[in-house]
Design a protein around this motif. Structure first.
Motif, PDB file in Angstrom:
ATOM      1  N   SER A 154       0.827  -1.204   0.000  1.00 36.30           N
ATOM      2  CA  SER A 154       0.000   0.000   0.000  1.00 36.30           C
ATOM      3  C   SER A 154       0.864   1.258   0.000  1.00 36.30           C
ATOM      4  O   SER A 154       0.526   2.268  -0.632  1.00 36.30           O
ATOM      5  CB  SER A 154      -0.930   0.017   1.220  1.00 36.30           C
ATOM      6  OG  SER A 154      -1.884  -1.014   1.130  1.00 36.30           O
ATOM      7  N   TYR A 159      -1.194   4.285  -1.228  1.00 36.51           N
ATOM      8  CA  TYR A 159      -2.425   4.113  -0.449  1.00 36.51           C
ATOM      9  C   TYR A 159      -3.686   4.362  -1.278  1.00 36.51           C
ATOM     10  O   TYR A 159      -4.550   5.151  -0.898  1.00 36.51           O
ATOM     11  CB  TYR A 159      -2.409   5.012   0.793  1.00 36.51           C
ATOM     12  CG  TYR A 159      -1.402   4.580   1.816  1.00 36.51           C
ATOM     13  CD1 TYR A 159      -1.643   3.477   2.631  1.00 36.51           C
ATOM     14  CD2 TYR A 159      -0.187   5.244   1.955  1.00 36.51           C
ATOM     15  CE1 TYR A 159      -0.708   3.062   3.570  1.00 36.51           C
ATOM     16  CE2 TYR A 159       0.753   4.827   2.884  1.00 36.51           C
ATOM     17  CZ  TYR A 159       0.492   3.738   3.685  1.00 36.51           C
ATOM     18  OH  TYR A 159       1.426   3.329   4.602  1.00 36.51           O
ATOM     19  N   ARG A 164      -6.888  -0.923  -1.882  1.00 33.68           N
ATOM     20  CA  ARG A 164      -6.613  -1.481  -0.558  1.00 33.68           C
ATOM     21  C   ARG A 164      -7.864  -2.138   0.030  1.00 33.68           C
ATOM     22  O   ARG A 164      -7.785  -3.202   0.646  1.00 33.68           O
ATOM     23  CB  ARG A 164      -6.109  -0.377   0.364  1.00 33.68           C
ATOM     24  CG  ARG A 164      -5.734  -0.858   1.764  1.00 33.68           C
ATOM     25  CD  ARG A 164      -5.173   0.275   2.587  1.00 33.68           C
ATOM     26  NE  ARG A 164      -4.979  -0.114   3.957  1.00 33.68           N
ATOM     27  CZ  ARG A 164      -3.914  -0.764   4.436  1.00 33.68           C
ATOM     28  NH1 ARG A 164      -2.952  -1.112   3.613  1.00 33.68           N
ATOM     29  NH2 ARG A 164      -3.804  -1.078   5.707  1.00 33.68           N
ATOM     30  N   ILE A 193      -3.359  -7.835  -4.571  1.00 35.63           N
ATOM     31  CA  ILE A 193      -3.233  -6.473  -5.110  1.00 35.63           C
ATOM     32  C   ILE A 193      -3.291  -6.495  -6.627  1.00 35.63           C
ATOM     33  O   ILE A 193      -3.854  -5.600  -7.262  1.00 35.63           O
ATOM     34  CB  ILE A 193      -1.937  -5.785  -4.606  1.00 35.63           C
ATOM     35  CG1 ILE A 193      -1.898  -4.307  -5.001  1.00 35.63           C
ATOM     36  CG2 ILE A 193      -0.703  -6.477  -5.143  1.00 35.63           C
ATOM     37  CD1 ILE A 193      -2.958  -3.464  -4.363  1.00 35.63           C
TER      38      ILE A 193
END
Length: 211
Positions: A154, A159, A164, A193
């Motif tokens: 992240s 972020y 996320r 991810i």
């Protein structure tokens, strides 16, 4: 993060290299159910689903759930457990995991009086099981969960809140999937991810996410 001493940026590479080493020492046997006489993978799923409910009830950290599931799988990789004792193993591993990860962990009494434990009725049962589980696992609780690797990812992904959130969902539902037992936590986090980025239309892997 060079200006933030709490982020210990000068050690981050060494920290994650170490985590990738120790994750291999806390991997369960992905085929352990073959040695269980009374259990089946479906029962593991039912147990995990129930533990998720208890986990939510007490508002515990995600790391607590991941460590709990890891402890269960490692214990069942080593010991043959009867169906009657499976729930006790599960709640004991959640109790141990909470002690490790939570600032204020629920007591045995909290688990007993949550009206979800069925036949488990004595504090001594859980406390005795706790000692047995810890001895069986040789007191090795150094499990780097997928959440630890997600934090690093992240940071590299600046972020992205949507990515996320999707990744955290994938990491939670993988707890119920026994076919992922052979995959180390770092690989699970990376796969999550990647899949999240595909869903969001971000199908190009950027260099900052590598390593």
């Amino acid at each position: 993060d060079a200006d933030d001493h709490l982020m210990v940026s000068e050690y981050v590479i060494e920290i994650f290299n170490y985590m990738k080493e120790i994750e291999l020492t806390t991997m369960p046997n992905p085929n352990y159910m073959e040695s269980q006489k009374e259990l089946a993978w479906k029962m593991r799923g039912i147990l995990t689903d129930w533990l998720v409910q208890v986990h939510v009830r007490f508002r515990l950290l995600p790391e607590t759930l991941f460590l709990c599931v890891n402890l269960i799988d490692r214990f069942l990789s080593t010991r043959v457990v009867s169906l009657a004792k499976l729930q006790l193993v599960g709640i004991t591993c959640l109790f141990v995991a909470a002690k490790v990860e939570e600032i204020v962990a629920p007591s045995v009494a909290h688990f007993l009086y949550s009206n979800t434990l069925g036949p488990i009725s004595l504090e001594t049962e859980i406390l005795q099981a706790e000692c047995y589980v810890l001895k069986t696992l040789n007191w090795n609780l150094s499990y780097p969960s997928p959440m630890h690797f997600l934090r690093r990812i992240s940071k590299a992904d600046e972020y992205d809140v949507k990515a996320r959130t999707i990744v955290k969902y994938f990491l939670e539902i993988q707890c119920l999937e026994w076919r992922l037992l052979a995959a180390p936590p770092s690989l699970i986090a990376a796969a999550a991810i990647w899949l999240a980025r595909l869903i969001l239309g971000q199908d190009k892997w950027v260099s900052r996410l590598t390593g």
